[in-house]
Design a protein around this motif. Structure first.
Motif, PDB file in Angstrom:
ATOM      1  N   LEU A 109      56.212  10.828  73.939  1.00 38.27           N
ATOM      2  CA  LEU A 109      57.032  11.769  73.183  1.00 38.27           C
ATOM      3  C   LEU A 109      58.423  11.877  73.779  1.00 38.27           C
ATOM      4  CD1 LEU A 109      57.355  14.052  71.062  1.00 38.27           C
ATOM      5  CD2 LEU A 109      56.523  15.632  72.796  1.00 38.27           C
ATOM      6  N   ALA A 142      58.660  20.412  78.331  1.00 41.43           N
ATOM      7  CA  ALA A 142      59.056  19.121  77.794  1.00 41.43           C
ATOM      8  C   ALA A 142      60.487  19.143  77.265  1.00 41.43           C
ATOM      9  CB  ALA A 142      58.091  18.698  76.687  1.00 41.43           C
ATOM     10  N   SER A 202      51.331   9.065  80.049  1.00 38.06           N
ATOM     11  CA  SER A 202      50.670  10.090  79.248  1.00 38.06           C
ATOM     12  C   SER A 202      51.253  10.101  77.847  1.00 38.06           C
ATOM     13  CB  SER A 202      50.854  11.469  79.872  1.00 38.06           C
ATOM     14  OG  SER A 202      52.214  11.832  79.844  1.00 38.06           O
ATOM     15  N   LYS A 203      50.594  10.807  76.977  1.00 36.26           N
ATOM     16  CA  LYS A 203      51.101  10.967  75.611  1.00 36.26           C
ATOM     17  C   LYS A 203      52.463  11.664  75.637  1.00 36.26           C
ATOM     18  CE  LYS A 203      49.732  12.875  71.108  1.00 36.26           C
ATOM     19  NZ  LYS A 203      48.870  13.865  70.418  1.00 36.26           N
ATOM     20  N   GLU A 204      52.585  12.626  76.516  1.00 31.36           N
ATOM     21  CA  GLU A 204      53.832  13.377  76.580  1.00 31.36           C
ATOM     22  C   GLU A 204      54.997  12.488  77.017  1.00 31.36           C
ATOM     23  OE1 GLU A 204      53.201  17.414  77.825  1.00 31.36           O
ATOM     24  OE2 GLU A 204      55.196  17.525  78.728  1.00 31.36           O
ATOM     25  N   ILE A 206      57.671  21.748  70.801  1.00 32.61           N
ATOM     26  CA  ILE A 206      57.103  21.247  72.049  1.00 32.61           C
ATOM     27  C   ILE A 206      57.266  22.267  73.161  1.00 32.61           C
ATOM     28  CG2 ILE A 206      57.391  18.824  71.472  1.00 32.61           C
ATOM     29  CD1 ILE A 206      59.964  18.787  73.013  1.00 32.61           C
ATOM     30  N   TYR A 239      53.333  15.649  66.207  1.00 33.67           N
ATOM     31  CA  TYR A 239      52.968  15.171  67.543  1.00 33.67           C
ATOM     32  C   TYR A 239      51.487  15.392  67.840  1.00 33.67           C
ATOM     33  CZ  TYR A 239      52.667  15.064  72.637  1.00 33.67           C
ATOM     34  OH  TYR A 239      52.294  14.801  73.926  1.00 33.67           O
TER      35      TYR A 239
END
Lengths: 209, 209
Positions: free
Chosen positions: B65, B129, B60-62, B125, B35
């Motif tokens: 994910l 998350a 967002s990137k999260e 993570i 990640y």
DNA sequence: TTAGCTGTCAAACGGTAGTTAGGCAAGGCG
DNA sequence: CGCCTTGCCTAACTACCGTTTGACAGCTAA
């Protein structure tokens, strides 16, 4: 000129205390956050030094990773070989495989930070960083393949599944135990007994009557 | 003011083609590089757009994910439930577990980028998350626990290992197959047969005479 | 005492990451 | 036609990362 003391014979090579500390904390952080997500500043903090000081002991972050991975696999290999090769010459292949399973589990679970880092990270590092480990891993795989193929030749192993599948399945399953094994739920020896039983005889009951 | 069309009712919600493309490529890159090591610029490149454009589809990137992980586990859950629940009411627990294994393997191996990303990344993570996924994962674990405990009550499951150990071991082993399964070495159905045989009856031969 | 080595530090540098802001083309719709 | 939305782009900002450099305290040996 002639007074050349071996440039760091006993101290600077590997056994510095802080050096070991860095490796230990790096393994722990790699395990829990991943390699890329772990900063050298975090590692340094955990080891009680400053980021720049790491470079006195290691040439780069990747070198730390290399040593962590090396250590992780070497621990397991040593534990397995030691147990398997201390068996009597007339041991059955079932006994040898059982010894291998115990060794593998012992290594995995007693040095979880190094071995889990190995399991989790290996698939995600650049090919260049894998090169050296590929050989060691291949040798370890071959070791197990020999165990399984000998067992197969003796009729102790099931014949309706490839030995490669058996090895990959078993080693993969054993590797993953480090992600969920909880020592609070029982002794290590009892855990080994349960896992070995499942690997050898499966999860179902068998009418032996 | 009153002409408020639902702000993006059918298009902007989820089924944009590029949006799906981003998720697909993100899963693939997360799987192979991890990640943190995966750049949004790489994801964008692979998806055929520019980095900044990702933020039109994701916050967002999260968030990316999160959706990748969601998709990975949901694929497996759906595959398992579908197969298990389409069995006749008088199916044995052995049959149900076999159906579950096939479903789990099918999901894992046919959507490897999403499921492997799940296996590899989940442990790394931040807790924040994980929160949402924890519930789903717990429910899936409970589903298998019910299968195993019912089998145990019927005497179909071995009694000398905890059902929790059995579940963790089996699911962990199945999860890891995505890391080594090679479709070139045989059909999926044959693979399922081999794995199921090993899980049910173990790797050794059994004298049934 | 002086010279040199060891292990550490503070501070900086170049590069790159996630993210943001503003603009622009295309097309549907009044 | 003009307008607004959709989807994307360019360019930048800020933060932080791995790494380097130069200095410095403490110790050892001569």
């Amino acid at each position: 000129m002639t007074t050349k003391i071996p440039p760091g014979a006993a101290t600077s090579d590997a056994e510095s205390a802080t050096r070991e500390r860095v490796l230990l904390e790096a393994a722990r952080l790699f395990r829990h956050h991943g390699y890329a997500a772990t900063t050298l500043r975090e590692v340094a903090d955990a080891a009680g030094i400053k980021a720049g000081s790491i470079y006195y002991h290691f040439a780069s972050k990747e070198e730390i990773l290399g040593e962590v991975l090396d250590k992780g696999i070497q621990i397991v290999i040593d534990a397995v070989r030691q147990r398997v090769e201390s068996l009597p010459a007339d041991a059955t292949w079932r006994d040898r495989i059982a010894a291998g399973i115990e060794g593998h589990l012992w290594g995995m679970l007693h040095h979880g930070d190094f071995t889990s880092a190995n399991v989790r990270i290996y698939g995600q590092i650049p090919t260049s960083a894998k090169k050296r480990h590929r050989v060691v891993r291949r040798a370890y795989a071959d070791y197990w393949d020999r165990l399984f193929e000998s067992a197969l030749a003796r009729g102790e192993l099931r014949q309706d599944a490839g030995t490669a599948v058996i090895r990959l399945f078993v080693i993969g399953a054993l590797n993953w135990t480090v992600e969920w094994y909880d020592p609070k739920r029982g002794s290590f020896q009892d855990f080994v007994r349960q896992i070995t039983a499942i690997v050898f005889d499966g999860i179902l009951t068998h009418d032996k009557a």
